[in-house]
Design a protein around this motif. Structure first.
Motif, mmCIF file in Angstrom:
data_model
loop_
_atom_site.group_PDB
_atom_site.id
_atom_site.type_symbol
_atom_site.label_atom_id
_atom_site.label_comp_id
_atom_site.label_asym_id
_atom_site.label_seq_id
_atom_site.Cartn_x
_atom_site.Cartn_y
_atom_site.Cartn_z
ATOM 1 N N ALA A 1 1.033 -0.921 -0.027
ATOM 2 C CA ALA A 1 -0.072 0.010 -0.119
ATOM 3 C C ALA A 1 0.830 1.195 -0.045
ATOM 4 C CB ALA A 1 -0.839 0.115 1.236
ATOM 5 N N GLY A 2 2.055 1.144 0.564
ATOM 6 C CA GLY A 2 2.763 2.497 0.830
ATOM 7 C C GLY A 2 2.857 3.097 2.315
ATOM 8 N N LEU A 3 2.667 2.134 3.260
ATOM 9 C CA LEU A 3 2.733 2.693 4.636
ATOM 10 C C LEU A 3 3.857 3.340 5.133
ATOM 11 C CD1 LEU A 3 0.829 -0.227 6.395
ATOM 12 C CD2 LEU A 3 -0.043 1.603 5.239
ATOM 13 N N TYR A 4 5.112 2.600 4.979
ATOM 14 C CA TYR A 4 6.414 2.752 5.770
ATOM 15 C C TYR A 4 7.276 3.823 5.267
ATOM 16 C CZ TYR A 4 4.569 -1.732 7.223
ATOM 17 O OH TYR A 4 3.891 -2.966 7.493
ATOM 18 N N TYR A 5 7.203 4.230 3.991
ATOM 19 C CA TYR A 5 8.259 5.024 3.454
ATOM 20 C C TYR A 5 8.017 6.302 3.621
ATOM 21 C CZ TYR A 5 7.649 0.556 1.240
ATOM 22 O OH TYR A 5 7.328 -0.930 0.944
ATOM 23 N N PRO A 6 9.249 7.294 3.871
ATOM 24 C CA PRO A 6 9.155 8.424 4.180
ATOM 25 C C PRO A 6 8.560 9.375 3.196
ATOM 26 C CG PRO A 6 11.374 7.719 4.213
ATOM 27 C CD PRO A 6 10.547 6.582 3.753
ATOM 28 N N LYS A 7 7.914 10.459 3.730
ATOM 29 C CA LYS A 7 7.039 11.145 2.866
ATOM 30 C C LYS A 7 7.532 11.850 1.701
ATOM 31 C CE LYS A 7 4.401 15.466 3.668
ATOM 32 N NZ LYS A 7 4.010 16.457 4.514
ATOM 33 N N LYS A 43 -7.064 -9.017 -3.620
ATOM 34 C CA LYS A 43 -6.795 -7.771 -2.778
ATOM 35 C C LYS A 43 -7.126 -8.385 -1.449
ATOM 36 C CE LYS A 43 -7.446 -2.969 -3.744
ATOM 37 N NZ LYS A 43 -8.365 -1.995 -4.690
ATOM 38 N N LEU A 44 -6.281 -9.103 -0.707
ATOM 39 C CA LEU A 44 -6.741 -9.743 0.541
ATOM 40 C C LEU A 44 -6.792 -8.922 1.669
ATOM 41 C CD1 LEU A 44 -4.204 -12.802 0.624
ATOM 42 C CD2 LEU A 44 -6.875 -12.746 0.369
ATOM 43 N N THR A 45 -6.187 -7.543 1.726
ATOM 44 C CA THR A 45 -6.166 -6.631 2.668
ATOM 45 C C THR A 45 -5.029 -7.107 3.593
ATOM 46 O OG1 THR A 45 -7.733 -7.380 4.146
ATOM 47 C CG2 THR A 45 -8.663 -6.028 2.457
ATOM 48 N N LYS A 46 -4.625 -6.199 4.579
ATOM 49 C CA LYS A 46 -3.731 -6.455 5.535
ATOM 50 C C LYS A 46 -4.051 -5.796 6.823
ATOM 51 C CE LYS A 46 0.620 -4.070 5.950
ATOM 52 N NZ LYS A 46 2.229 -3.850 5.389
ATOM 53 N N ASN A 67 1.484 9.972 2.788
ATOM 54 C CA ASN A 67 1.818 9.339 1.261
ATOM 55 C C ASN A 67 0.825 8.948 0.300
ATOM 56 O OD1 ASN A 67 4.447 9.238 2.280
ATOM 57 N ND2 ASN A 67 4.288 6.923 2.778
ATOM 58 N N GLY A 68 -0.552 9.353 0.727
ATOM 59 C CA GLY A 68 -1.738 9.223 0.044
ATOM 60 C C GLY A 68 -2.291 7.937 -0.077
ATOM 61 N N VAL A 69 -2.012 6.936 0.993
ATOM 62 C CA VAL A 69 -2.844 5.624 1.349
ATOM 63 C C VAL A 69 -3.959 6.079 1.625
ATOM 64 C CG1 VAL A 69 -2.370 3.303 2.131
ATOM 65 C CG2 VAL A 69 -0.289 4.731 1.654
ATOM 66 N N TYR A 97 -5.805 -1.389 9.688
ATOM 67 C CA TYR A 97 -6.502 -2.302 8.703
ATOM 68 C C TYR A 97 -6.228 -1.462 7.289
ATOM 69 C CZ TYR A 97 -10.073 -4.174 5.671
ATOM 70 O OH TYR A 97 -10.856 -4.890 4.546
ATOM 71 N N VAL A 98 -5.651 -2.281 6.324
ATOM 72 C CA VAL A 98 -5.046 -1.603 5.257
ATOM 73 C C VAL A 98 -5.871 -2.148 3.907
ATOM 74 C CG1 VAL A 98 -2.836 -1.090 3.811
ATOM 75 C CG2 VAL A 98 -2.674 -1.333 6.357
ATOM 76 N N PRO A 99 -6.635 -1.592 3.263
ATOM 77 C CA PRO A 99 -7.616 -2.548 2.318
ATOM 78 C C PRO A 99 -6.925 -2.596 0.963
ATOM 79 C CG PRO A 99 -8.258 -0.073 2.575
ATOM 80 C CD PRO A 99 -7.494 -0.239 3.864
ATOM 81 N N SER A 100 -5.753 -1.760 0.669
ATOM 82 C CA SER A 100 -5.348 -1.854 -0.730
ATOM 83 C C SER A 100 -4.198 -2.654 -0.703
ATOM 84 C CB SER A 100 -4.943 -0.399 -1.032
ATOM 85 O OG SER A 100 -4.001 0.161 -0.137
ATOM 86 N N THR A 101 -3.838 -3.603 0.198
ATOM 87 C CA THR A 101 -2.740 -4.394 0.162
ATOM 88 C C THR A 101 -3.335 -5.626 -0.536
ATOM 89 O OG1 THR A 101 -1.780 -3.580 1.938
ATOM 90 C CG2 THR A 101 -0.955 -5.763 1.240
ATOM 91 N N GLY A 102 -2.591 -6.362 -1.253
ATOM 92 C CA GLY A 102 -2.837 -7.633 -2.021
ATOM 93 C C GLY A 102 -1.822 -8.655 -2.400
ATOM 94 N N ILE A 103 -2.024 -9.565 -3.219
ATOM 95 C CA ILE A 103 -1.053 -10.591 -3.697
ATOM 96 C C ILE A 103 -1.216 -10.681 -5.138
ATOM 97 C CG2 ILE A 103 -0.285 -11.670 -1.558
ATOM 98 C CD1 ILE A 103 -2.383 -13.895 -2.137
ATOM 99 N N ILE A 104 -0.193 -10.855 -5.913
ATOM 100 C CA ILE A 104 -0.272 -11.098 -7.154
ATOM 101 C C ILE A 104 0.643 -12.190 -7.711
ATOM 102 C CG2 ILE A 104 1.677 -9.331 -7.314
ATOM 103 C CD1 ILE A 104 0.402 -8.129 -9.936
ATOM 104 N N ASP A 105 0.151 -12.709 -8.958
ATOM 105 C CA ASP A 105 0.873 -13.660 -9.658
ATOM 106 C C ASP A 105 2.255 -12.974 -10.373
ATOM 107 O OD1 ASP A 105 2.111 -15.354 -11.508
ATOM 108 O OD2 ASP A 105 0.223 -15.636 -12.645
#
Ligand SMILES: Cc1cc2nc3c(=O)[nH]c(=O)nc-3n(C[C@H](O)[C@H](O)[C@H](O)COP(=O)(O)OP(=O)(O)OC[C@H]3O[C@@H](n4cnc5c(N)ncnc54)[C@H](O)[C@@H]3O)c2cc1C
Length: 375
Positions: free
Chosen positions: A53-59, A87-90, A113-115, A140-148
C-alpha cells in the motif's frame, strides 16, 4: 560498423521488462539484455508477491510515490488483462499500548503518502475479522494484496515485444564505454563478445546495478550507489494451519529492524508463509538456515499463538539490493538520468528493493518520460 540502436535496457527482471514496455514505441530499436536463460530468475521471483500500500516509506520519497501509484496501476493492469491477484487486505497488529502509539504514527505517515481507506481496529474488531490473531489494536489496510508475479512479468514481456522491443537472453553486459552521443556496449553471449552502440542505456540490473553503473563510469562511493546484499529467508506453514488467517498480518515495525518485521503472508493458492528475515550477507546465496525456525516462530507466535514450531518448514530466500548498510537509515530508490555526472543518456536504477514489484509500472512510467525527453 557496429549496430546502432536507440535504447538498451540491462536486465529482464520485473523492472527491466516494465521499462522495456514503457520505452518501446514501435519505431525505436530497443534491446532488453538478460544474462540468464529467461526473464525474472533473480529477485523478481524470490519475494513475497505482495502489492504493497505504501505505509512505511518517508513522505516525498520515490519509494512512497511509486508504491502508491504502482499499487493503483497494478490493480488496473491485473483487472484488464486477466493477471491473477487477490486484494486480500492486511492488518498491522499492536501487541501493547506502546505499539498502539506506533500504529497511530504509521497511520499518519501512510495518510501523508496518499494511502487511502486506512483505519484503526480495536481488539474486539480484530477478533471479529481474524479470530486467531492476538492484538490490542491493528491498522486495517484495504489496498494490500497479492499477485502472480510471473504472470505480471509475462504481461510486461509480451507488451514490450508487441511494441518492437527485442528481449535477448544469455546476453551478459560485460563492458560499457562512453562515446559521443551514446554508449558502446559489449555483450557476452554463447558465440563470444559483440559490441553495439546505443543512444540511451538503462541500468535495471537488480543486484548487479552497482557493478553495471561502475562499468558505465560512475564512481560508486561518490554517487552513494554501493549496494549491500540483504537476505530474506522464508518458512512455509503446513497446509493444516493455512486457514488460521484470511489476510496478511504484519507486526508493528521496530526501529532496530530493517524491513517490515517477520510477517504472515498468503499466496494465491492460500498457502501461508512467514518471512522474510533480514540478514546482511557478502556473497549472494539462497540457502535457508533450518536453525532459524525458532526465530521465525518466536517472531509470529505472539500475535498468532495457534501456530506451533513444527508447523514451519524452510522454504526459500531472496536477496535485497540495499543502498542502506547495516544500522543505517532507510535509503530511497535511485532512478536517475546521469547527465549531471557527465554521462547523458545513462539512466541508473539502483537499490530497487521492496516495494519494487509494486512500484514497477510507476517506475517504468517515470523512466519512459525521461527517455521521451532524450529521444
Ligand atoms: C525477500 C524479498 C521480498 C520482497 N517482497 C516484495 C513484495 O512483497 N512486494 C514488492 O513490491 N516488492 C518486494 N520485493 C522487492 C522486489 O522483489 C524487487 O524490487 C524487484 O523484484 C526488483 O526487480 P529488478 O528487475 O530490479 O531485479 P531482478 O529481478 O533481480 O532483475 C535484474 C535482472 O538483471 C539481470 N542482470 C544483472 N546483471 C546483468 C548484466 N550484466 N547483463 C545482463 N543482465 C544482467 C539479472 O540476471 C536479473 O534478471 C522483495 C524483495 C525481496 C528480496
Amino acid at each position: 560498423m557496429a549496430e546502432i540502436i536507440d535504447v538498451a535496457v540491462v536486465g529482464a527482471g520485473i523492472i527491466g521488462l516494465a521499462v522495456g514496455w514503457a520505452v518501446a514505441d514501435g519505431k525505436r530499436k530497443v534491446y532488453v539484455l538478460e544474462k540468464n536463460d529467461s526473464f525474472g530468475q533473480e529477485t523478481s521471483s524470490r519475494n513475497s508477491q505482495v502489492v504493497h500500500a505504501g505505509l512505511y516509506y518517508p513522505k516525498n520519497s520515490l519509494k512512497a510515490s511509486t508504491c502508491v501509484e504502482g499499487n493503483r496501476l497494478l490493480y488496473e493492469i491485473c483487472a484488464s488483462n486477466g493477471i491473477a491477484h487477490r486484494k486480500l487486505t492486511k492488518i498491522v497488529v499492536a501487541a501493547n499500548d506502546l505499539e498502539r502509539e506506533k500504529l497511530e504514527a504509521l497511520l499518519k505517515n501512510a495518510a501523508e503518502n496518499g494511502v487511502g481507506g486506512l483505519y484503526l481496529l480495536t481488539r474486539q474488531e480484530v477478533k471479529r475479522i481474524e479470530p486467531n490473531v492476538e492484538a490490542v489494536a491493528a491498522l486495517y489496510v484495504p489496498s494490500t494484496g497479492i499477485i502472480d508475479v510471473h504472470g505480471l512479468m509475462k504481461f510486461f514481456l509480451g507488451k514490450a515485444k508487441d511494441k518492437g522491443a527485442e528481449v535477448v537472453y544469455r546476453a551478459e553486459v560485460t563492458g560499457i564505454a562512453k562515446e559521443r552521443d551514446g554508449y558502446s556496449v559489449t555483450v557476452q553471449d554463447s558465440s563470444g563478445a559483440l559490441t553495439f552502440f546505443t543512444r540511451v542505456l538503462i541500468n535495471c540490473a537488480g543486484l548487479n546495478a552497482g557493478k553495471v553503473a561502475a562499468m558505465a563510469g560512475i564512481d560508486l562511493k561518490k554517487a552513494g550507489y554501493r549496494l549491500h546484499y540483504c537476505k530474506g529467508e522464508y518458512f512455509s506453514v503446513g497446509k493444516g494451519k493455512s486457514g488460521l488467517v484470511k489476510r496478511l498480518v504484519y507486526p508493528v515495525p521496530l526501529p532496530e529492524v530493517t524491513g517490515a518485521g517477520i510477517h504472515v503472508t498468503l499466496d494465491l493458492d492460500g498457502r501461508m508463509r512467514l518471512g522474510p528475515g533480514v540478514e546482511y550477507i557478502r556473497e549472494i546465496e539462497y540457502t535457508v538456515d533450518e536453525n532459524k525456525r525458532h526465530l521465525f516462530y518466536e517472531g509470529v507466535k505472539r500475535f498468532l499463538p495457534a501456530l506451533a514450531l513444527n508447523d514451519l518448514a524452510p522454504e526459500m530466500a531472496g536477496v535485497r539490493p540495499k543502498l542502506q548498510g547495516p544500522g543505517e537509515r532507510q535509503k530511497d530508490f535511485v532512478i536517475h538520468h546521469e547527465e549531471d555526472k557527465g554521462l547523458p543518456g545513462l539512466i541508473n536504477l539502483v537499490g530497487i528493493e521492496s516495494p519494487g514489484l509494486t512500484a514497477s509500472p510507476a517506475i517504468a512510467k517515470m523512466v519512459g518520460e525521461i527517455v521521451n525527453e532524450l529521444l
